[in-house]
Structures are given as structure tokens and as C-alpha cells.
Design an enzyme around this catalytic site. Structure first.
Site, PDB file in Angstrom:
ATOM      1  N   HIS A 251      50.252  45.704  56.061  1.00 47.15           N
ATOM      2  CA  HIS A 251      49.953  45.035  54.826  1.00 47.15           C
ATOM      3  C   HIS A 251      48.872  43.834  55.421  1.00 47.15           C
ATOM      4  O   HIS A 251      49.088  43.419  56.534  1.00 47.15           O
ATOM      5  CB  HIS A 251      51.175  44.094  54.533  1.00 47.15           C
ATOM      6  CG  HIS A 251      50.815  43.007  53.434  1.00 47.15           C
ATOM      7  ND1 HIS A 251      50.966  43.417  52.108  1.00 47.15           N
ATOM      8  CD2 HIS A 251      50.590  41.850  53.276  1.00 47.15           C
ATOM      9  CE1 HIS A 251      50.847  42.420  51.337  1.00 47.15           C
ATOM     10  NE2 HIS A 251      50.160  41.508  52.211  1.00 47.15           N
ATOM     11  N   HIS A 294      57.007  35.674  56.634  1.00 43.12           N
ATOM     12  CA  HIS A 294      56.439  35.057  57.872  1.00 43.12           C
ATOM     13  C   HIS A 294      56.333  33.527  57.897  1.00 43.12           C
ATOM     14  O   HIS A 294      56.773  32.873  57.113  1.00 43.12           O
ATOM     15  CB  HIS A 294      54.777  35.345  57.494  1.00 43.12           C
ATOM     16  CG  HIS A 294      54.165  35.009  56.271  1.00 43.12           C
ATOM     17  ND1 HIS A 294      54.529  35.616  55.033  1.00 43.12           N
ATOM     18  CD2 HIS A 294      53.243  34.212  56.139  1.00 43.12           C
ATOM     19  CE1 HIS A 294      53.834  34.915  54.223  1.00 43.12           C
ATOM     20  NE2 HIS A 294      52.793  34.145  54.871  1.00 43.12           N
ATOM     21  N   GLU A 300      49.826  26.807  52.547  1.00 44.46           N
ATOM     22  CA  GLU A 300      49.141  27.963  51.432  1.00 44.46           C
ATOM     23  C   GLU A 300      49.619  27.155  50.252  1.00 44.46           C
ATOM     24  O   GLU A 300      50.863  27.107  49.869  1.00 44.46           O
ATOM     25  CB  GLU A 300      49.875  29.024  51.559  1.00 44.46           C
ATOM     26  CG  GLU A 300      49.762  29.680  53.101  1.00 44.46           C
ATOM     27  CD  GLU A 300      50.366  30.912  53.344  1.00 44.46           C
ATOM     28  OE1 GLU A 300      50.962  31.387  52.440  1.00 44.46           O
ATOM     29  OE2 GLU A 300      50.181  31.528  54.302  1.00 44.46           O
ATOM     30  N   TYR A 309      52.742  37.639  39.468  1.00 46.21           N
ATOM     31  CA  TYR A 309      52.564  37.642  40.846  1.00 46.21           C
ATOM     32  C   TYR A 309      53.603  38.718  41.362  1.00 46.21           C
ATOM     33  O   TYR A 309      54.692  38.604  41.141  1.00 46.21           O
ATOM     34  CB  TYR A 309      52.742  36.410  41.589  1.00 46.21           C
ATOM     35  CG  TYR A 309      52.412  36.633  43.115  1.00 46.21           C
ATOM     36  CD1 TYR A 309      51.298  37.295  43.460  1.00 46.21           C
ATOM     37  CD2 TYR A 309      53.253  35.845  43.976  1.00 46.21           C
ATOM     38  CE1 TYR A 309      50.714  37.325  45.044  1.00 46.21           C
ATOM     39  CE2 TYR A 309      52.938  36.149  45.363  1.00 46.21           C
ATOM     40  CZ  TYR A 309      51.911  36.720  45.914  1.00 46.21           C
ATOM     41  OH  TYR A 309      51.369  36.885  47.124  1.00 46.21           O
ATOM     42  N   HIS A 324      53.612  26.263  50.546  1.00 49.75           N
ATOM     43  CA  HIS A 324      54.418  26.646  51.588  1.00 49.75           C
ATOM     44  C   HIS A 324      53.572  26.233  52.967  1.00 49.75           C
ATOM     45  O   HIS A 324      52.553  26.627  53.381  1.00 49.75           O
ATOM     46  CB  HIS A 324      54.408  28.169  51.983  1.00 49.75           C
ATOM     47  CG  HIS A 324      55.156  28.830  50.726  1.00 49.75           C
ATOM     48  ND1 HIS A 324      54.556  29.791  49.927  1.00 49.75           N
ATOM     49  CD2 HIS A 324      56.403  28.275  50.150  1.00 49.75           C
ATOM     50  CE1 HIS A 324      55.479  30.246  49.022  1.00 49.75           C
ATOM     51  NE2 HIS A 324      56.542  29.218  48.995  1.00 49.75           N
ATOM     52  N   HIS A 330      58.613  31.934  54.345  1.00 51.47           N
ATOM     53  CA  HIS A 330      58.303  32.060  53.027  1.00 51.47           C
ATOM     54  C   HIS A 330      58.145  33.628  52.771  1.00 51.47           C
ATOM     55  O   HIS A 330      57.788  34.323  53.973  1.00 51.47           O
ATOM     56  CB  HIS A 330      57.274  31.153  52.456  1.00 51.47           C
ATOM     57  CG  HIS A 330      55.963  31.401  53.065  1.00 51.47           C
ATOM     58  ND1 HIS A 330      55.760  30.721  54.125  1.00 51.47           N
ATOM     59  CD2 HIS A 330      54.939  31.994  52.488  1.00 51.47           C
ATOM     60  CE1 HIS A 330      54.393  30.665  54.377  1.00 51.47           C
ATOM     61  NE2 HIS A 330      53.862  31.702  53.581  1.00 51.47           N
TER      62      HIS A 330
END
Length: 404
Positions: A251, A294, A300, A309, A324, A330
């Protein structure tokens, strides 16, 4: 190629300026006086820090039948960091309005506004001309530029303000000449000027060192009959973003979705990045495809323009947001985790009909009193979306092919 497109295509630093030819000079105004600040602030110590994961339901737009609110009076500061006087930092604002600005304009002495509409169309008048703006488009009004906003219905959106630096395209590095937001897709305002005197005076509102001031002048500030230069407002349609994505495994970090960046003095570190998560193909193999759980050194703030989303099955809605903070863990909610863990890894379309975005910063953002206390949209139950997560750790189980 337009003036704006030429300057964005340049890969080396160059001066930014524009010459404006007016019917009357902009210095022809009465003295500035302080006015009601509303909910605009740059005081990051209004309330104590909160490291928790935060989420807001869609921010409520005032009803025009109850109170007329234009773009400036509908500004609400949600969070931010840094210091305006030393030209270092940023702020995140929400705009909630139902009426057009009549015989008044606004300009920001502190920094640049990156405006992200989520609901309703805007017609923005500037000293350089006018431009329309609708959801799935963005515009940047750079420091010191006067503008006025007309709206046609209840209107809502997000603003990323940076001070001391300007937004620019990210360095493409190994990507090469084409990819992400291409310079050719940025547009400047359509030529237009206004030559009129205003009975009772035209109001010019200025945000200076985080405070609002206003002055009166007899003529419209949009009396620019010609201009040339490379310091202009500009807009961009997010549908034109050329997505770069993982095609083998793993990812990729959200930096590959950066539209614009505001660099800091440290190489590779941004005061703020504007990142989007557009429709795309997911083809990665041997990979948990949604964003993994992570913690990192960035702050963010996410918003949703439309759709759903992919990393949240519920609660994260268009017109709302989440924050976050640095080193706060999160990731996907429990429903998303279960769905993605069981999904067959075959090519799939991701985020069709959706546009989520992120304001990402290396600074530690403080939430304002409005964001934590006054605003009724804070979701007190956000943390519960992770409570159903279960352990799948089985240390004593081995596949038949594993050696003993």
C-alpha cells in the site's frame, strides 16, 4: 499556454509578481478599523491539547430564513499551528454560508487560501477577473489578493491556509514529466472588471495578524482593466488528476496523491500537503489494500467532498471531517477491516463516485475552542468504530507445508 500554466511548469525558483492597471489606485480608502472576529482565530491555546482521534459530523449550514451569512461571516477556524507574525504555519477553516457578499470584499495579509467547496457553487470575483467554482474543483487565492464570493444556495466547504510560503506542484522525481496534477490543467480567472461607485461605500475586509479589520472606499476594488504577471488566483478540477498507484504489492503512502504542496525549509518536509483519494484501480496482490493501521509524525485532517471513503464504512460523511494527530494511531474501522480481509484480490475499482481529501502537515495541529466545545458536530463516539476489532493471532498454528 496561459501565464499561470507557464509559471507552474517552471522547475526553478523565480519571482512572483503582477502589475495591475486600475481606474483608481487601491490606496484610496478610509482607515482600517477592527471588526467582530466571529469564529476566526489563530490562538492555538484556547483549549488544552487533545491527542485523541477526532471526527466531526457534517458541519451545519445556517438557514437563510434565520440569519444571512456570507463567506466571511461564515468562516470558522477548526485547527492550526505556527505563528503568523513569523510567517510559519497553517490553519484549517470551515466556511458555512447562505448569502452572497454584497458591496464587500476580503483579502488575507497573512497567507494563501486553498478553497475546497463541498456543497453549492461559488462565483468568485477577484482583481484579476472572475471564476466559477463547484464541488470537485479547488482554487487558490494567494496572499493579498482581494476577492468576493457569490453563492446561490446553502454552501459549505473547507479552507487550508498557509502563511509564509505558497502552494506549488510537488517535485515529480522518478515519475518524470507527466503525472499527478499536470500544469496544463490549472486555470486563471476570466477577464472582467467593474467600474462603479457604491452609495454608502464599499467595505474592504482584511485579515491581518489573525484579526479582522475593515475600511470603506467609494469605488469597487475590482476596477483593474488590465494586468500582467505570474502572481494570480487559479483553479483546478480534481477530475484531471493523473493517479499513480501500486501495481504489484503493498500500500503506497498518500504522498503519491499530492495535488499541491507548501514546502518548509527542511528538504522533503512540507508545512502542508493537499492530497486527494480519487477514483482508481486497485490491483495490488498479497496486500491489505485499505490504509493500514499506523502512527506517524504528520497531522492528518481529512474531509469528504462526495461519496463514501473506502477505509470507513460509516460515520465519515460528506461535509464532515476527521483529525488524526501526530503519533496517534488510526486506520480502517472494524467493518472495513473484516471486508478487506475476506475480499478476493482481483482488480477492482476503488472510490468511484467519491472524492476524499487530506490536509497533511508536519506541524502539530491544535484544535480551537469552536472545534472542540462550541461546534455541535463533534462525534463523541468516533473511538467506538475500532472496538469490535478482534485478535486473529494464532502462534501455534502452522500450514501443512511449513517445516517443524
Amino acid at each position: 499556454m496561459s501565464v499561470l500554466q507557464r509559471i507552474l511548469a517552471v522547475q526553478v525558483p523565480c519571482p512572483k509578481d503582477s502589475w495591475l492597471y486600475r481606474i483608481l489606485p487601491s490606496v484610496s480608502h478610509k482607515p482600517f478599523e477592527s471588526i467582530d472576529q466571529g469564529h476566526v482565530t489563530h490562538n492555538w491555546d484556547e483549549v488544552g491539547p487533545d491527542p485523541n482521534q477526532l471526527r466531526w459530523k457534517p458541519f451545519e449550514i445556517p438557514k437563510a430564513s434565520e440569519k444571512k451569512v456570507d463567506f466571511v461571516s461564515g468562516l470558522y477556524t477548526l485547527c492550526g499551528a505556527g505563528d503568523i507574525k513569523s510567517n510559519n504555519g497553517l490553519a484549517v477553516h470551515i466556511f458555512l454560508c447562505n448569502s452572497s457578499m454584497e458591496n464587500r470584499c476580503f483579502y488575507n495579509s497573512d497567507g494563501d487560501f486553498l478553497i475546497v467547496p463541498q456543497k453549492g457553487k461559488l462565483l468568485i470575483y477577484t482583481e484579476f477577473g472572475k471564476m466559477s467554482l463547484q464541488p470537485n474543483e479547488i482554487c487558490v487565492i494567494q496572499r493579498g489578493m482581494r476577492f468576493s464570493v457569490d453563492v446561490f444556495e446553502e454552501t459549505r466547504g473547507y479552507i487550508l491556509e498557509v502563511y509564509g510560503v505558497h502552494f506549488e506542484l510537488p517535485d515529480l522525481g522518478p515519475i518524470g514529466a507527466n503525472g499527478l496534477a499536470n500544469p496544463r490543467d490549472f486555470l486563471i480567472p476570466v477577464a472582467w472588471y467593474e467600474d462603479r461607485r457604491v452609495l454608502g461605500g464599499y467595505t474592504v475586509i482584511n485579515k491581518y495578524q489573525g484579526k479582522l479589520f475593515a475600511c470603506k472606499q467609494d469605488v469597487s476594488p475590482f476596477n483593474v482593466v488590465a494586468w500582467h504577471g505570474n502572481y494570480t488566483p487559479y483553479k483546478y478540477n480534481l477530475e484531471n488528476f493523473m493517479v499513480i498507484n501500486a501495481v504489484a504489492f503493498d500500500h503506497a503512502d498518500p504522498s503519491i496523491f499530492t495535488v499541491l504542496t507548501a514546502k518548509s525549509l527542511r528538504p522533503g518536509v512540507a508545512i502542508a500537503d493537499f492530497v486527494i483519494f480519487p477514483p482508481r484501480w486497485g490491483v495490488a496482490d498479497k496486500t491489505f489494500r485499505p490504509p493500514y493501521y499506523h502512527r506517524n509524525c504528520m497531522s492528518e485532517f481529512m474531509g469528504l467532498i462526495k461519496g463514501h471513503y473506502e477505509a470507513k464504512q460509516g460515520g465519515f460523511l460528506p461535509g464532515g471531517g476527521s483529525l488524526h494527530s501526530a503519533m496517534t494511531p488510526h486506520g480502517p474501522d472494524a467493518d472495513c477491516f473484516e471486508k478487506a480481509s475476506k475480499a478476493k484480490l482481483e482488480p477492482e475499482r476503488i472510490a468511484d463516485g467519491t472524492m476524499a481529501f487530506m490536509f497533511e502537515s508536519s506541524l502539530s495541529l491544535a484544535v480551537t475552542k469552536w472545534g472542540l466545545k462550541t461546534c455541535s458536530c463533534l462525534d463523541e463516539n468516533y473511538y467506538k468504530c475500532w472496538e469490535p476489532l478482534q485478535s486473529h493471532f494464532t502462534p501455534n498454528s502452522r500450514s501443512p507445508t511449513e517445516p517443524k
